[in-house]
Design a protein around this motif. Structure first.
Motif, PDB file in Angstrom:
ATOM      1  N   MET A   2       0.811  -1.213   0.000  1.00 39.76           N
ATOM      2  CA  MET A   2       0.000   0.000   0.000  1.00 39.76           C
ATOM      3  C   MET A   2       0.844   1.263   0.000  1.00 39.76           C
ATOM      4  N   GLY A   3       2.165   1.081   0.233  1.00 40.95           N
ATOM      5  CA  GLY A   3       3.008   2.267   0.275  1.00 40.95           C
ATOM      6  C   GLY A   3       2.659   3.134   1.459  1.00 40.95           C
ATOM      7  N   ASP A   4       2.483   4.433   1.213  1.00 44.06           N
ATOM      8  CA  ASP A   4       2.168   5.387   2.280  1.00 44.06           C
ATOM      9  C   ASP A   4       0.727   5.879   2.129  1.00 44.06           C
ATOM     10  N   ARG A   5      -0.186   4.953   1.777  1.00 42.98           N
ATOM     11  CA  ARG A   5      -1.575   5.350   1.562  1.00 42.98           C
ATOM     12  C   ARG A   5      -2.531   4.772   2.587  1.00 42.98           C
ATOM     13  N   GLN A   6      -2.035   3.905   3.473  1.00 47.29           N
ATOM     14  CA  GLN A   6      -2.920   3.205   4.392  1.00 47.29           C
ATOM     15  C   GLN A   6      -2.729   3.670   5.831  1.00 47.29           C
ATOM     16  N   LEU A   7      -3.855   3.793   6.562  1.00 45.73           N
ATOM     17  CA  LEU A   7      -3.853   4.194   7.960  1.00 45.73           C
ATOM     18  C   LEU A   7      -4.440   3.093   8.829  1.00 45.73           C
ATOM     19  N   PHE A   8      -3.918   2.984  10.049  1.00 44.59           N
ATOM     20  CA  PHE A   8      -4.531   2.159  11.084  1.00 44.59           C
ATOM     21  C   PHE A   8      -5.301   3.106  12.003  1.00 44.59           C
ATOM     22  N   ILE A   9      -6.565   2.789  12.262  1.00 45.51           N
ATOM     23  CA  ILE A   9      -7.403   3.627  13.123  1.00 45.51           C
ATOM     24  C   ILE A   9      -7.973   2.764  14.234  1.00 45.51           C
ATOM     25  N   GLY A  10      -7.774   3.191  15.488  1.00 44.79           N
ATOM     26  CA  GLY A  10      -8.257   2.445  16.643  1.00 44.79           C
ATOM     27  C   GLY A  10      -9.302   3.205  17.439  1.00 44.79           C
ATOM     28  N   ASN A  11      -9.835   2.517  18.472  1.00 37.07           N
ATOM     29  CA  ASN A  11     -10.880   3.068  19.352  1.00 37.07           C
ATOM     30  C   ASN A  11     -12.167   3.339  18.561  1.00 37.07           C
ATOM     31  N   LEU A  12     -12.629   2.298  17.847  1.00 33.75           N
ATOM     32  CA  LEU A  12     -13.799   2.450  16.976  1.00 33.75           C
ATOM     33  C   LEU A  12     -14.978   1.575  17.416  1.00 33.75           C
ATOM     34  N   CYS A  13     -14.983   1.124  18.681  1.00 26.11           N
ATOM     35  CA  CYS A  13     -16.037   0.205  19.110  1.00 26.11           C
ATOM     36  C   CYS A  13     -17.426   0.831  19.020  1.00 26.11           C
ATOM     37  N   ASN A  14     -17.514   2.149  19.121  1.00 30.36           N
ATOM     38  CA  ASN A  14     -18.818   2.815  19.094  1.00 30.36           C
ATOM     39  C   ASN A  14     -19.019   3.624  17.812  1.00 30.36           C
ATOM     40  N   VAL A  15     -18.237   3.294  16.788  1.00 30.61           N
ATOM     41  CA  VAL A  15     -18.301   4.061  15.539  1.00 30.61           C
ATOM     42  C   VAL A  15     -18.800   3.162  14.416  1.00 30.61           C
ATOM     43  N   PRO A  16     -19.960   3.442  13.819  1.00 28.21           N
ATOM     44  CA  PRO A  16     -20.437   2.660  12.658  1.00 28.21           C
ATOM     45  C   PRO A  16     -19.500   2.835  11.474  1.00 28.21           C
ATOM     46  N   ILE A  17     -19.456   1.829  10.630  1.00 31.67           N
ATOM     47  CA  ILE A  17     -18.529   1.856   9.504  1.00 31.67           C
ATOM     48  C   ILE A  17     -18.843   2.983   8.531  1.00 31.67           C
ATOM     49  N   GLU A  18     -20.131   3.278   8.312  1.00 33.33           N
ATOM     50  CA  GLU A  18     -20.480   4.358   7.392  1.00 33.33           C
ATOM     51  C   GLU A  18     -20.087   5.722   7.951  1.00 33.33           C
ATOM     52  N   THR A  19     -20.190   5.855   9.294  1.00 31.15           N
ATOM     53  CA  THR A  19     -19.752   7.109   9.924  1.00 31.15           C
ATOM     54  C   THR A  19     -18.259   7.301   9.745  1.00 31.15           C
ATOM     55  N   LEU A  20     -17.513   6.200   9.911  1.00 27.16           N
ATOM     56  CA  LEU A  20     -16.060   6.263   9.710  1.00 27.16           C
ATOM     57  C   LEU A  20     -15.729   6.602   8.260  1.00 27.16           C
ATOM     58  N   ARG A  21     -16.432   5.978   7.328  1.00 31.81           N
ATOM     59  CA  ARG A  21     -16.180   6.233   5.914  1.00 31.81           C
ATOM     60  C   ARG A  21     -16.441   7.708   5.572  1.00 31.81           C
ATOM     61  N   THR A  22     -17.566   8.219   6.034  1.00 26.65           N
ATOM     62  CA  THR A  22     -17.915   9.617   5.755  1.00 26.65           C
ATOM     63  C   THR A  22     -16.867  10.567   6.323  1.00 26.65           C
ATOM     64  N   TYR A  23     -16.387  10.263   7.518  1.00 27.24           N
ATOM     65  CA  TYR A  23     -15.390  11.133   8.159  1.00 27.24           C
ATOM     66  C   TYR A  23     -14.077  11.110   7.372  1.00 27.24           C
ATOM     67  N   CYS A  24     -13.632   9.917   6.974  1.00 24.42           N
ATOM     68  CA  CYS A  24     -12.347   9.801   6.278  1.00 24.42           C
ATOM     69  C   CYS A  24     -12.407  10.396   4.875  1.00 24.42           C
ATOM     70  N   GLU A  25     -13.557  10.310   4.231  1.00 26.00           N
ATOM     71  CA  GLU A  25     -13.677  10.823   2.865  1.00 26.00           C
ATOM     72  C   GLU A  25     -13.541  12.338   2.788  1.00 26.00           C
ATOM     73  N   LYS A  26     -13.606  13.012   3.930  1.00 28.98           N
ATOM     74  CA  LYS A  26     -13.366  14.449   3.938  1.00 28.98           C
ATOM     75  C   LYS A  26     -11.921  14.773   3.575  1.00 28.98           C
ATOM     76  N   TYR A  27     -11.045  13.784   3.703  1.00 28.40           N
ATOM     77  CA  TYR A  27      -9.617  14.008   3.446  1.00 28.40           C
ATOM     78  C   TYR A  27      -9.171  13.445   2.100  1.00 28.40           C
ATOM     79  N   GLY A  28     -10.086  12.818   1.358  1.00 32.08           N
ATOM     80  CA  GLY A  28      -9.724  12.314   0.044  1.00 32.08           C
ATOM     81  C   GLY A  28     -10.466  11.038  -0.288  1.00 32.08           C
ATOM     82  N   LYS A  29     -10.307  10.594  -1.525  1.00 30.92           N
ATOM     83  CA  LYS A  29     -11.001   9.399  -2.002  1.00 30.92           C
ATOM     84  C   LYS A  29     -10.404   8.151  -1.362  1.00 30.92           C
ATOM     85  N   ILE A  30     -11.291   7.245  -0.921  1.00 33.05           N
ATOM     86  CA  ILE A  30     -10.883   6.003  -0.268  1.00 33.05           C
ATOM     87  C   ILE A  30     -11.013   4.856  -1.257  1.00 33.05           C
ATOM     88  N   THR A  31      -9.989   4.019  -1.319  1.00 32.69           N
ATOM     89  CA  THR A  31     -10.035   2.844  -2.191  1.00 32.69           C
ATOM     90  C   THR A  31     -10.384   1.573  -1.430  1.00 32.69           C
TER      91      THR A  31
END
Length: 288
Positions: A1-30
């Motif tokens: 993945m090179g330098d394009r992938q992030l590890f994100i923790g402490n997500l037990c109370n975060v729905p996947i769509e909420t996480l996706r919407t938040y991350c997409e503010k910083y760019g397109k997700i593959t």
């Protein structure tokens, strides 16, 4: 993945769509994979997010801290399995370790690594560099190999041991944290291995589906080609029948047989010339 992938923790109370919407503010997700598997009554709620371009990862890290639904999430760059060891991928530390540092000029060494991040402490003899941000250490590992004075210098993270913990217990700069600060040491190697296997299976499934689609497309093309070939042969038969009939309209049976012999002869790579076929060819050239 090179330098394009992030590890994100402490997500037990975060729905996947909420996480996706938040991350997409910083760019397109593959790619986005959220781990919520339960083992020994412990949830390991973390995700791997892959952006389309590395600049998105850098911007995301520069905007720390991040909060979703009022809770802070933990983020770090995901180091690739092929170039980073398991401890390097798990441990989060501000300390970079240089191998055989005294073989290099001290000032040259310091200038080189100073360009890669803000240095709080540089220990030339022990080969330690303490950066202000743990992300600087991850970026340096992602950018390996490094060369100083034309020679490669091996760098890695400071990995804690019992002896090193005793020696550095009074130094705040040596304090280490793990990927999920709320869970501390609960994330073990086997959970990352399981996550990787799930990711690998998903990608293999995608590849198999693409192979099936490719095979289906090839079969469709073969069918289309066969239809066109059959049509071409029929047109060729009709043409020769009409040609033979034009040459000798009073002998339908003979000309039909001649036509069949002619068509059979064309299936060979190099057909033999007979007086009959030679006559047909000469007449055809005359008519055209």
């Amino acid at each position: 993945m090179g330098d394009r992938q992030l590890f994100i923790g402490n997500l037990c109370n975060v729905p996947i769509e909420t996480l996706r919407t938040y991350c997409e503010k910083y760019g397109k997700i593959t790619d986005l994979s959220l781990n919520r598997d339960k083992d020994n009554n412990i949830y390991h709620c973390f995700a791997f997010v892959t952006f389309q371009i590395p600049n998105c990862t850098t911007e995301f890290m520069s905007k720390r801290p991040h909060f979703i639904n009022g809770e802070e999430i933990f983020v770090k760059r995901a180091l690739p399995r092929l170039t980073a060891s398991i401890p390097e991928r798990l441990v989060v530390t501000n300390r970079l370790v240089l191998s055989n540092s005294t073989k290099y000029d001290k000032e040259t060494l310091k200038r080189y690594f100073k360009k890669l991040g803000y240095i709080k402490k540089f220990n030339y003899e022990k080969g330690f560099i303490d950066y202000k941000d743990y992300d600087d250490v991850d970026r340096i590992l992602l950018a390996r190999p490094h060369y100083v004075q034309g020679k490669e210098i091996f760098v890695t993270k400071f990995i804690p041991t019992e002896e090193s913990d005793t020696d550095t217990s009074n130094e705040q700069s040596d304090r280490l944290t793990f990927i999920n600060e709320d869970e501390n040491l609960k994330i073990k190697y086997k959970y990352l291995e399981k996550q990787f296997e799930e990711y690998k299976q998903a990608k293999e499934k995608e590849i198999n589906n693409l192979r099936k689609e490719l095979q289906h497309t090839k079969e469709e093309l073969c069918d289309i080609t066969q239809i066109k070939l059959d049509k071409l042969i029929k047109n060729q038969q009709l043409f020769h029948q009409q040609l033979l009939f034009h040459l000798n309209p009073n002998s339908d049976l003979i000309h039909t047989q001649m036509c069949e012999d002619f068509l059979r002869s064309t299936s060979n790579k190099k057909r033999k010339t007979t007086p009959t076929t030679s006559l047909i060819e000469n007449e055809y050239e005359y008519l055209t």
